[in-house]
Design an enzyme around this catalytic site. Sequence first.
Site, PDB file in Angstrom:
ATOM      1  N   ALA A  12       1.167  -1.243   0.460  1.00 58.55           N
ATOM      2  CA  ALA A  12      -0.029   0.385   0.475  1.00 58.55           C
ATOM      3  C   ALA A  12       0.728   1.207  -0.224  1.00 58.55           C
ATOM      4  O   ALA A  12       2.274   1.230   0.671  1.00 58.55           O
ATOM      5  CB  ALA A  12      -0.644   0.216   1.179  1.00 58.55           C
ATOM      6  N   TYR A  58       0.264 -13.035   0.872  1.00 57.67           N
ATOM      7  CA  TYR A  58       0.639 -13.006   2.093  1.00 57.67           C
ATOM      8  C   TYR A  58       0.446 -13.848   3.129  1.00 57.67           C
ATOM      9  O   TYR A  58       1.361 -14.121   4.409  1.00 57.67           O
ATOM     10  CB  TYR A  58      -1.287 -12.567   2.512  1.00 57.67           C
ATOM     11  CG  TYR A  58      -1.369 -12.103   1.934  1.00 57.67           C
ATOM     12  CD1 TYR A  58      -0.446  -9.919   0.827  1.00 57.67           C
ATOM     13  CD2 TYR A  58      -2.988 -11.265   1.686  1.00 57.67           C
ATOM     14  CE1 TYR A  58      -0.962  -9.196   0.578  1.00 57.67           C
ATOM     15  CE2 TYR A  58      -3.073  -9.812   0.906  1.00 57.67           C
ATOM     16  CZ  TYR A  58      -2.186  -9.345   0.585  1.00 57.67           C
ATOM     17  OH  TYR A  58      -2.228  -7.918  -0.518  1.00 57.67           O
ATOM     18  N   LEU A  74      -4.052  -3.494   4.463  1.00 55.37           N
ATOM     19  CA  LEU A  74      -4.777  -4.198   3.738  1.00 55.37           C
ATOM     20  C   LEU A  74      -6.289  -3.395   4.212  1.00 55.37           C
ATOM     21  O   LEU A  74      -6.326  -2.630   4.488  1.00 55.37           O
ATOM     22  CB  LEU A  74      -5.381  -5.956   3.506  1.00 55.37           C
ATOM     23  CG  LEU A  74      -4.006  -6.470   3.577  1.00 55.37           C
ATOM     24  CD1 LEU A  74      -4.305  -7.884   3.751  1.00 55.37           C
ATOM     25  CD2 LEU A  74      -3.259  -6.244   2.554  1.00 55.37           C
ATOM     26  N   HIS A  79      -9.674  -6.261   7.748  1.00 56.10           N
ATOM     27  CA  HIS A  79      -8.761  -6.148   8.568  1.00 56.10           C
ATOM     28  C   HIS A  79      -8.944  -7.846   9.545  1.00 56.10           C
ATOM     29  O   HIS A  79      -7.828  -8.544  10.109  1.00 56.10           O
ATOM     30  CB  HIS A  79      -8.713  -5.112   8.720  1.00 56.10           C
ATOM     31  CG  HIS A  79      -7.837  -4.016   7.909  1.00 56.10           C
ATOM     32  ND1 HIS A  79      -8.197  -3.069   9.145  1.00 56.10           N
ATOM     33  CD2 HIS A  79      -7.268  -3.913   7.312  1.00 56.10           C
ATOM     34  CE1 HIS A  79      -7.712  -2.375   7.696  1.00 56.10           C
ATOM     35  NE2 HIS A  79      -6.874  -2.638   7.580  1.00 56.10           N
ATOM     36  N   LYS A  97      -6.190   0.990  11.120  1.00 59.33           N
ATOM     37  CA  LYS A  97      -7.264   1.390  11.656  1.00 59.33           C
ATOM     38  C   LYS A  97      -8.301   1.737   9.828  1.00 59.33           C
ATOM     39  O   LYS A  97      -7.598   1.778   9.052  1.00 59.33           O
ATOM     40  CB  LYS A  97      -7.367   2.775  12.556  1.00 59.33           C
ATOM     41  CG  LYS A  97      -6.635   3.319  11.688  1.00 59.33           C
ATOM     42  CD  LYS A  97      -7.569   4.720  10.907  1.00 59.33           C
ATOM     43  CE  LYS A  97      -6.199   5.424  10.248  1.00 59.33           C
ATOM     44  NZ  LYS A  97      -7.092   5.413   9.145  1.00 59.33           N
ATOM     45  N   ARG A 165     -10.962   4.291  -0.533  1.00 55.35           N
ATOM     46  CA  ARG A 165     -11.571   5.678   0.836  1.00 55.35           C
ATOM     47  C   ARG A 165     -12.768   6.120  -0.264  1.00 55.35           C
ATOM     48  O   ARG A 165     -13.921   6.397   1.011  1.00 55.35           O
ATOM     49  CB  ARG A 165     -10.680   6.591   1.534  1.00 55.35           C
ATOM     50  CG  ARG A 165      -9.313   6.823   1.901  1.00 55.35           C
ATOM     51  CD  ARG A 165      -8.451   7.696   2.050  1.00 55.35           C
ATOM     52  NE  ARG A 165      -7.521   7.256   3.213  1.00 55.35           N
ATOM     53  CZ  ARG A 165      -6.249   7.118   2.735  1.00 55.35           C
ATOM     54  NH1 ARG A 165      -6.447   6.283   0.653  1.00 55.35           N
ATOM     55  NH2 ARG A 165      -5.326   6.780   3.116  1.00 55.35           N
ATOM     56  N   ASP A 177     -11.942   6.311   7.989  1.00 56.26           N
ATOM     57  CA  ASP A 177     -10.498   6.485   7.672  1.00 56.26           C
ATOM     58  C   ASP A 177     -10.305   7.534   9.086  1.00 56.26           C
ATOM     59  O   ASP A 177      -9.596   7.250   9.299  1.00 56.26           O
ATOM     60  CB  ASP A 177     -10.893   7.535   6.427  1.00 56.26           C
ATOM     61  CG  ASP A 177      -9.370   7.717   5.434  1.00 56.26           C
ATOM     62  OD1 ASP A 177      -8.118   6.297   6.043  1.00 56.26           O
ATOM     63  OD2 ASP A 177      -9.495   8.861   5.203  1.00 56.26           O
TER      64      ASP A 177
END
Length: 323
Positions: A12, A58, A74, A79, A97, A165, A177
Amino acid sequence: MSHVSWGVLGAAQFARNFMAPALHLAPGGKLAALATRSADKADGFRAIAPDLTVHDSYDALLADPAIDAVYIPLPNTMHVDWTLKTLAAGKHVLTEKPISMQAEEIDQLIAARDDSGLLAAEAYMIVHHPQWQFARDQIKAGAIGDLVHVSGMFCFDNPDPDNIRNKANTGGGALRDIGCYVMGGARFATGKEPGEIRSAIRWENGYDVFSQIDAQFPGFTYHAVVSTRLSPAQEMVFYGRSGTLRLTTPFNAQVFGEAKVEVQRGGAETQVHRFGGARQYELQVAAFNASVLTGAAYPCPLEFSKGTQAAIDQVFANARTLD
């Protein structure tokens, strides 16, 4: 174990720009592995850690015996599952988060953490920053008198339809977010939990882009605005009977601006406390490393994260819709 060897699940952009340098520079650890199928993205991480091992999945990274801890950046909806898989693989885990989409999901993470004896935590960096610790200590010491009201704002403009997002199916939206910062920051600084929460949300394509939040905490009221469709702005203000405490750059220290806490008491001159040298991502990783290596208590346990997520759940549940 003399140090913590870190692996990252996924290349990311945020991980590359902020967390990978922190993982490699924070005392007690180093960035050792990355899971990605993109050679171009891996090159960006190798610029930070030249000896980086790159796995093409992964699962392969989780099976790497050289890795002690895993950072997970991710999409939000992934999560919980990958945090559980990481713990099952015998690795400590720091997950971006929101670590879950609902507060109740965190219970299984707490159980898995406790059963494994490993450290699992949400990457909630602001509580590691000395400006927030200073603000908490000032409020607790009564520097501004009895707290009457708290206000918060965190906004920026993100209209890109391809940005994660702005995708409802992967848990996008402004509240997940950045809403956690205005709510979690108030909880951290005051040590109090919100009671009744009222809110209003503007939606686009199934995800939230603007929210106003009002809450009653024990002894004080609270109001916040969160948006990904406004000009960049951030601030937290704590109003007391005898003074006001203001964090001018509470969330993106050194990116949005200088980290400062302004304290004004009555008619006296405002005192400005500056924290320009602090790097909150490195401080977060350093605290995690110290907990793994020494057994020291981690400053932001999953129980705290659950409290913030429970409040965000209420914001969604109690919201009226704005045009």
